[in-house]
Design a protein around this motif. Structure first.
Motif, PDB file in Angstrom:
ATOM      1  N   TRP A 115      23.646   6.266 -29.915  1.00 59.46           N
ATOM      2  CA  TRP A 115      23.954   4.824 -29.472  1.00 59.46           C
ATOM      3  C   TRP A 115      25.300   4.671 -29.126  1.00 59.46           C
ATOM      4  CZ3 TRP A 115      25.642   0.165 -30.818  1.00 59.46           C
ATOM      5  CH2 TRP A 115      25.133  -1.145 -30.378  1.00 59.46           C
ATOM      6  N   ALA A 164      20.845   0.136 -31.951  1.00 60.44           N
ATOM      7  CA  ALA A 164      20.057   1.327 -31.808  1.00 60.44           C
ATOM      8  C   ALA A 164      18.787   1.664 -32.320  1.00 60.44           C
ATOM      9  CB  ALA A 164      21.321   2.336 -32.720  1.00 60.44           C
ATOM     10  N   ALA A 165      18.139   2.521 -31.727  1.00 66.56           N
ATOM     11  CA  ALA A 165      16.630   2.558 -32.131  1.00 66.56           C
ATOM     12  C   ALA A 165      16.503   2.895 -33.643  1.00 66.56           C
ATOM     13  CB  ALA A 165      15.997   3.397 -31.065  1.00 66.56           C
ATOM     14  N   TYR A 213      19.926   4.950 -23.726  1.00 67.29           N
ATOM     15  CA  TYR A 213      19.839   3.256 -23.764  1.00 67.29           C
ATOM     16  C   TYR A 213      20.116   2.453 -22.478  1.00 67.29           C
ATOM     17  CZ  TYR A 213      19.421   4.356 -28.765  1.00 67.29           C
ATOM     18  OH  TYR A 213      18.944   4.547 -30.115  1.00 67.29           O
ATOM     19  N   ASN A 214      19.487   1.581 -22.336  1.00 69.52           N
ATOM     20  CA  ASN A 214      19.715   0.662 -21.143  1.00 69.52           C
ATOM     21  C   ASN A 214      20.701  -0.555 -21.917  1.00 69.52           C
ATOM     22  OD1 ASN A 214      19.892  -0.899 -18.778  1.00 69.52           O
ATOM     23  ND2 ASN A 214      17.398  -1.325 -18.925  1.00 69.52           N
TER      24      ASN A 214
END
Ligand SMILES: Cc1ncc(COP(=O)(O)O)c(C=O)c1O
Length: 308
Positions: free
Chosen positions: A288, A43-44, A3-4
């Motif tokens: 995440w 979070a994805a 994660y960025n």
């Protein structure tokens, strides 16, 4: 996946009370550090779960199911070794909503409610807006950190005949992760004085190395019996706009009174999107969060150095 957390995402014109200053009466250009609403994309797996609900295209009345309960139980068992029973769970639209409902459920107008100052400001308004009497026990600074004046806490309870305590654990804003021993001492006082405890544990996932969050109700069965534990995935995963929270109440009588009070509001449970997001967060959001925590710790260190 990686994660960025450095990505800067424009949040203006998104109905954000943090950024849409003009709409919400804040001065233009102010840096909004007042609200616990992070600037990271969530979070994805949560986004995917919400997209799936959107693709379905029907947004009807909704209710939690076994998979939702399983996800929550798994999260609390794995991260806190707390074993939750299905019956204890009451989903709600929010933690502050639940605090207000609990105040009305467990006290009568004019009754005193105790809080520990300084504390998250809705603890005060929840008490006064509901026509109850606000009693404060001041936290004290000892050896550079906030701690509890147990003598004052118990004296206030006795003197004012208090039957409800709003605990913030971990504590916002003083940043304390109360130790098991501190919680036990507060629990003993509350048991001795017949005080019900509302334990707001919404910040429990933000605990850094060297500290361990103890679920207040998990200390022992007698403390569980007087406690309403309030949790939510919304601070942790930056999804407070989805309005979902979970109350855990082992005591049947307290739970029945809480549920009855919620029914009176005409607002039931969590939202459809909140349910989908909560389940995805607790099932698949750990990766995440485990990347977010060191990043946030870096921000804390940066701030400390800057202020020093
Ligand atoms: C201690 C505490 N409780 C509750 C909340 C808000 O919870 P909710 O959005 O579920 O009402 C916050 C938000 O910052 C908080 O700091």
């Amino acid at each position: 996946m990686d994660y960025n957390f450095d990505a800067i995402i424009d949040r203006t014109n998104t109905n954000s009370i943090k950024y849409d200053h003009r709409a919400f009466g804040k001065p233009e250009g102010a840096i909004p550090l007042w609200v616990a609403d992070m600037d990271f994309m969530t979070a994805a797996p949560i986004i995917r779960a919400l997209q799936k609900r959107c693709r379905h295209g029907i947004f009807g009345y909704s209710e939690i199911d076994d998979s939702y309960v399983k996800a929550i139980r798994h999260w609390y068992k794995k991260r806190y070794n707390w074993k939750i029973e299905r019956d204890w769970l009451v989903p709600t639209p929010g933690v502050v909503f639940s605090i207000c409902a609990a105040i009305r459920a467990f006290t009568a107008p004019g009754d005193p409610v105790i809080i520990q100052q300084p504390v998250y400001h809705p603890f005060m308004s929840a008490v006064t807006d509901n026509g109850r009497d606000l009693i404060t026990s001041q936290l004290i600074i000892e050896d550079g950190q906030y701690t509890i004046d147990y003598w004052d806490f118990e004296s206030q309870i006795i003197r004012n005949n208090i039957k409800l305590f709003l605990l913030c654990s971990p504590h916002n804003p003083v940043g304390r992760v109360w130790t098991r021993q501190e919680l036990l001492r507060m629990g003993d006082i509350c048991k001795r004085q017949g005080v019900t405890v509302i334990s707001d544990e919404i910040h429990s996932d933000f605990v850094y190395s060297g500290h361990q969050h103890t679920v207040f109700a998990d200390i022992d069965a007698s403390i569980a019996d007087i406690t309403v534990t309030l949790t939510a995935p919304t601070k942790t995963f930056n999804i407070p706009g989805l309005q979902v929270a979970n109350a855990f109440i082992p005591n049947d009588d307290l739970r029945a009174r809480f549920v009855q009070e919620i029914q009176k509001t005409g607002v039931a449970g969590a939202s459809l999107m909140g349910i989908a997001a909560c389940r995805a967060a607790y099932e698949r959001g750990a990766e995440w969060l485990d990347q977010l925590l060191p990043y946030l710790y870096g921000n804390i260190t940066y701030l400390q150095n800057f202020i020093a």
